[in-house]
Enzyme design. Structure first.
Site, PDB file in Angstrom:
ATOM      1  N   GLU A 434     -15.487  21.774-117.366  1.00 36.71           N
ATOM      2  CA  GLU A 434     -16.559  21.584-118.366  1.00 36.71           C
ATOM      3  C   GLU A 434     -16.809  20.107-118.638  1.00 36.71           C
ATOM      4  O   GLU A 434     -17.078  19.708-119.769  1.00 36.71           O
ATOM      5  CB  GLU A 434     -16.210  22.270-119.696  1.00 36.71           C
ATOM      6  CG  GLU A 434     -16.377  23.758-119.698  1.00 36.71           C
ATOM      7  CD  GLU A 434     -17.677  24.189-119.094  1.00 36.71           C
ATOM      8  OE1 GLU A 434     -18.682  23.472-119.286  1.00 36.71           O
ATOM      9  OE2 GLU A 434     -17.704  25.214-118.407  1.00 36.71           O
TER      10      GLU A 434
HETATM   11  C1  LIG Z   1      -9.797  25.914-112.241  1.00 37.06           C
HETATM   12  C2  LIG Z   1     -11.170  25.337-112.230  1.00 37.06           C
HETATM   13  C3  LIG Z   1     -12.233  26.096-112.704  1.00 37.06           C
HETATM   14  C4  LIG Z   1     -13.528  25.588-112.664  1.00 37.06           C
HETATM   15  N1  LIG Z   1     -14.580  26.374-113.053  1.00 37.06           N
HETATM   16  C5  LIG Z   1     -15.849  25.954-112.777  1.00 37.06           C
HETATM   17  C6  LIG Z   1     -16.967  26.827-112.940  1.00 37.06           C
HETATM   18  O1  LIG Z   1     -16.817  27.973-113.390  1.00 37.06           O
HETATM   19  N2  LIG Z   1     -18.201  26.383-112.579  1.00 37.06           N
HETATM   20  C7  LIG Z   1     -18.402  25.136-112.081  1.00 37.06           C
HETATM   21  O2  LIG Z   1     -19.534  24.802-111.770  1.00 37.06           O
HETATM   22  N3  LIG Z   1     -17.363  24.263-111.941  1.00 37.06           N
HETATM   23  C8  LIG Z   1     -16.108  24.650-112.270  1.00 37.06           C
HETATM   24  N4  LIG Z   1     -15.044  23.794-112.082  1.00 37.06           N
HETATM   25  C9  LIG Z   1     -15.304  22.448-111.630  1.00 37.06           C
HETATM   26  C10 LIG Z   1     -15.055  21.397-112.721  1.00 37.06           C
HETATM   27  O3  LIG Z   1     -16.010  21.519-113.739  1.00 37.06           O
HETATM   28  C11 LIG Z   1     -15.049  20.034-112.030  1.00 37.06           C
HETATM   29  O4  LIG Z   1     -13.853  19.971-111.270  1.00 37.06           O
HETATM   30  C12 LIG Z   1     -15.127  18.874-113.018  1.00 37.06           C
HETATM   31  O5  LIG Z   1     -16.378  18.872-113.662  1.00 37.06           O
HETATM   32  C13 LIG Z   1     -14.919  17.526-112.348  1.00 37.06           C
HETATM   33  O6  LIG Z   1     -15.644  17.421-111.156  1.00 37.06           O
HETATM   34  P1  LIG Z   1     -14.903  16.961-109.813  1.00 37.06           P
HETATM   35  O7  LIG Z   1     -13.702  17.809-109.669  1.00 37.06           O
HETATM   36  O8  LIG Z   1     -15.868  16.931-108.710  1.00 37.06           O
HETATM   37  O9  LIG Z   1     -14.400  15.506-110.139  1.00 37.06           O
HETATM   38  P2  LIG Z   1     -15.250  14.104-109.972  1.00 37.06           P
HETATM   39  O10 LIG Z   1     -16.623  14.271-110.483  1.00 37.06           O
HETATM   40  O11 LIG Z   1     -15.065  13.666-108.565  1.00 37.06           O
HETATM   41  O12 LIG Z   1     -14.439  13.192-110.951  1.00 37.06           O
HETATM   42  C14 LIG Z   1     -13.115  12.713-110.678  1.00 37.06           C
HETATM   43  C15 LIG Z   1     -12.632  11.881-111.843  1.00 37.06           C
HETATM   44  O13 LIG Z   1     -13.483  10.756-112.015  1.00 37.06           O
HETATM   45  C16 LIG Z   1     -14.006  10.701-113.317  1.00 37.06           C
HETATM   46  N5  LIG Z   1     -15.401  10.248-113.259  1.00 37.06           N
HETATM   47  C17 LIG Z   1     -16.417  10.799-112.554  1.00 37.06           C
HETATM   48  N6  LIG Z   1     -17.546  10.090-112.762  1.00 37.06           N
HETATM   49  C18 LIG Z   1     -17.249   9.104-113.607  1.00 37.06           C
HETATM   50  C19 LIG Z   1     -17.991   8.045-114.214  1.00 37.06           C
HETATM   51  N7  LIG Z   1     -19.297   7.887-113.994  1.00 37.06           N
HETATM   52  N8  LIG Z   1     -17.334   7.207-115.048  1.00 37.06           N
HETATM   53  C20 LIG Z   1     -16.022   7.366-115.289  1.00 37.06           C
HETATM   54  N9  LIG Z   1     -15.263   8.333-114.746  1.00 37.06           N
HETATM   55  C21 LIG Z   1     -15.869   9.195-113.926  1.00 37.06           C
HETATM   56  C22 LIG Z   1     -13.861  12.095-113.896  1.00 37.06           C
HETATM   57  O14 LIG Z   1     -13.671  12.046-115.295  1.00 37.06           O
HETATM   58  C23 LIG Z   1     -12.633  12.622-113.176  1.00 37.06           C
HETATM   59  O15 LIG Z   1     -11.482  12.289-113.890  1.00 37.06           O
HETATM   60  C24 LIG Z   1     -13.745  24.277-112.172  1.00 37.06           C
HETATM   61  C25 LIG Z   1     -12.659  23.505-111.727  1.00 37.06           C
HETATM   62  C26 LIG Z   1     -11.398  24.027-111.740  1.00 37.06           C
HETATM   63  C27 LIG Z   1     -10.269  23.194-111.183  1.00 37.06           C
END
Ligand SMILES: Cc1cc2nc3c(=O)[nH]c(=O)nc-3n(C[C@H](O)[C@H](O)[C@H](O)COP(=O)(O)OP(=O)(O)OC[C@H]3O[C@@H](n4cnc5c(N)ncnc54)[C@H](O)[C@@H]3O)c2cc1C
Length: 590
Positions: A434
């Site tokens: 989220e």
């Molecule tokens: C168990 C689980 C359930 C999930 N359920 C859903 C679901 O139902 N539907 C869905 O759509 N998604 C879902 N997700 C996905 C989840 O919402 C994403 O993993 C999350 O939003 C982060 O995206 P990412 O993993 O691509 O990380 P990234 O976007 O690659 O981010 C990696 C890190 O970098 C940081 N970061 C990114 N951009 C910036 C910035 N501009 N400035 C500073 N820091 C930054 C983030 O805070 C994070 O710590 C789920 C994930 C998991 C693991």
């Protein structure tokens, strides 16, 4: 096996002593008298204790498995899901027009808390369905509402939220899933989504996926994104189920926690979907679901910590280690229980004061949502400001507190048998999904503080000021008012620092955003504890019978104000150090 008992007494204190809901000028609240809410909360407590708690460890041990293209949930989940659906637990605050019971969102929140504490992974199937229901209710056409909502309300069909793709999570502007318009007004959806919670399972006959995709003509970035309703099984005009849609599960992820919830890779291979809301305005429509989901995740933060805390207290009273340095407390035993030791008390007080403060903040937030649903713009603005704080602060602290509860068990907490490891593993995801907490902090500082010219944060400061002023001259409240005033000033100073430095160097604001989110979280809980202390004194002054409950409440609040609010000074000092210490190294130096 860990145990859990829903804290109905504390919930009732919040609803009636603190929020005085039956007197509040919010439609639907006047019916919520003490006996009515107690009856609902007691029944929910039974469901959570008797059905959901025993299934928590089962879900953790078994997990979800993909068998011949269908996800199998852990043993017992299907029957429990049916029981909750038939009991009307999934439809408490849904609109009566679509088969719901029309209770306020606040009641959904309080009931939901005990379900999440008992079994977070199980409750997510219902939580996401609630989000899908809300998005269709707000953005759907009358035809779409009639078609999808009644079955979502009962959870005969469940919902999902499909944003994430392999190459994009936070930066949704990069998403690649395509939507091609068809002559009949539908769209063909093609692409892959990952990490989709409740993406598939065997507990409902259909799954209504809400999918973000790019339709032609929308341009680059998030502007070009639209939201689509894409069912797992097509629905005929008479409401009966038809053929399978071109949606399939690629994989169920192996993960750290919430094993009972199926986290799926979803493949859309020219699946039929229908636009929800306006074309190319999908982010707006999805935000209805995401804002609600963020509050649901904020609740997960403290609800799992509550369950962990209850088990830590029981263990601390039972486990005999060492002697009380001020005098033996258990002379007939070989040692005193852990709870005599000041460091164990510190640990338990940190957990207790956080959980009760966060519960108050969450319930108050739910009243703001109920007001916002009635068109109250000030409440809408305030909950918009508070949402990243609730999500980020409560899930960070919730995880920290689950770890602290595990710590009370010493080495036994690290062994799976006690169940403390599951609380820690389950709580961890709430900091990530989220919108990861770092991104919540960016949203707060980069967007929410300045929304509507800073009107909502100014209203928040005025609210804190008015609260402090209301207790002028009440010596009993000094231990609450003085720390709250100081913390509020520190928060204002941080805001001033951002205003003075952020324009010249945006990094100066962004490097302090995480600290600001926590600073504001403490101010929010300080405000809640001040209000709770006043409510407790009022009850005592009125001759309340259960004096021990109210005395405990006040002492717990005093602990939070004395031991936790001083963290605000450290957060401010970090914020005022600016971006330089954070950005001093070149990327190559890491
Ligand atoms: C168990 C689980 C359930 C999930 N359920 C859903 C679901 O139902 N539907 C869905 O759509 N998604 C879902 N997700 C996905 C989840 O919402 C994403 O993993 C999350 O939003 C982060 O995206 P990412 O993993 O691509 O990380 P990234 O976007 O690659 O981010 C990696 C890190 O970098 C940081 N970061 C990114 N951009 C910036 C910035 N501009 N400035 C500073 N820091 C930054 C983030 O805070 C994070 O710590 C789920 C994930 C998991 C693991």
């Amino acid at each position: 096996m860990p145990t859990y008992a829903a804290p109905v007494k504390d919930m009732q204190f919040l609803l009636h002593d603190l929020l005085k809901i039956s007197e509040a000028d919010i439609p639907g609240y006047s019916d919520l008298d003490r006996s009515f809410t107690e009856a609902i909360l007691d029944e929910a407590a039974k469901v959570s204790q008797e059905i959901l708690t025993p299934l928590n460890v089962v879900g953790d041990a078994e997990g979800c498995h993909l068998e011949n293209g269908v996800v199998r949930t852990p043993k017992g989940f299907k029957a429990a899901f049916r029981t909750l659906s038939e009991g009307g637990w999934m439809s408490l605050d849904a609109a009566p027009d679509y088969g719901g019971q029309g209770l306020p969102y606040l009641m959904h929140t309080a009931v939901n808390e005990s379900f999440v504490s008992a079994n977070m992974a199980f409750n997510m199937y219902q939580g996401l369905t609630h989000g899908a229901y809300s998005a269709i209710l707000v953005h759907g056409t009358e035809e779409q509402k009639a078609k999808w909502l009644p079955k979502l309300v009962t959870c005969e069909w469940t919902g999902t939220m499909n944003l994430t793709e392999p190459h994009c999570g936070t930066d949704l502007g990069l998403l690649r899933t395509k939507a091609e318009p068809q002559a009949d007004g539908s769209y063909k959806i093609t692409g892959q989504k990952i990490f989709i919670s409740a993406g598939d399972h065997d507990m409902a006959e259909n799954i209504v996926h809400l999918v973000l995709a790019k339709a032609p003509g929308g341009g680059e970035g998030t502007k070009g994104i639209s939201l689509f309703i894409v069912p797992k099984v097509m629905v005929n005009d008479d409401g009966s189920l038809g053929d399978r849609n071109a949606v399939s599960v690629g994989k169920v992820e192996e993960k750290m926690g919430i094993h009972g919830n199926a986290t799926c890779v979803m493949n859309y291979d020219g699946a039929t979907g229908w636009l929800l809301g306006e074309l190319h305005k999908g982010m707006k429509a999805m935000f209805t679901m995401m804002n609600e989901a963020r509050l649901g995740v904020a609740l997960q933060g403290y609800a799992v910590a509550e369950a962990a805390y209850q088990n830590a207290v029981a263990y601390a009273k039972d486990r005999l280690q060492g002697r009380d340095v001020t005098g033996v407390k258990n002379p007939t035993g070989p040692a005193d229980p852990l709870i005599v030791h000041p460091d164990i008390r510190r640990n338990l007080m940190e957990q207790k004061s956080f959980v009760e403060g966060a519960r108050a903040l969450t319930y108050w937030g739910a009243t703001l949502i109920d007001r916002a649903h009635q068109g109250d713009a000030a409440a809408d603005g305030l909950i918009g400001l508070l949402t990243p704080v609730l999500k980020g602060f409560q899930t960070d602290k919730g995880f920290e507190m689950a770890v602290q509860a595990q710590q009370v068990f010493g080495g036994h907490g690290y062994i799976e048998e006690t169940g403390m490891s599951q609380f820690v593993r389950d709580a961890r995801i709430a900091q990530i999904y989220e919108g990861a907490n770092g991104v919540q902090a960016l949203d707060l500082v980069g967007r929410k503080l300045a929304t509507d010219g800073g009107k909502h944060v100014m209203a928040f400061f005025e609210m804190v000021k008015a609260e402090c002023k209301a207790h002028d001259g009440d010596d009993r409240m000094a231990g609450f008012v003085e720390p709250l005033k100081a913390a509020s000033k520190q928060m204002q100073a941080a805001g001033m620092f951002f205003m003075q430095n952020g324009m010249k160097n945006p990094n100066a604001a962004l490097a302090g955003s995480y600290d600001f989110m926590h600073l504001m979280g403490h101010v929010c809980l300080g405000l809640m504890w001040t209000r709770m202390a006043k409510a407790a004194y009022t009850a005592l002054d009125a001759g309340a019978e259960d004096r021990a409950f109210y005395d405990t409440k006040i002492a717990t609040g005093r602990f939070y104000m004395a031991r936790q609010l001083p963290a605000c000074a450290a957060h401010l000092a970090r914020i005022e150090s600016g971006a330089d210490p954070v950005m001093a190294l070149a990327a190559e130096a890491f």
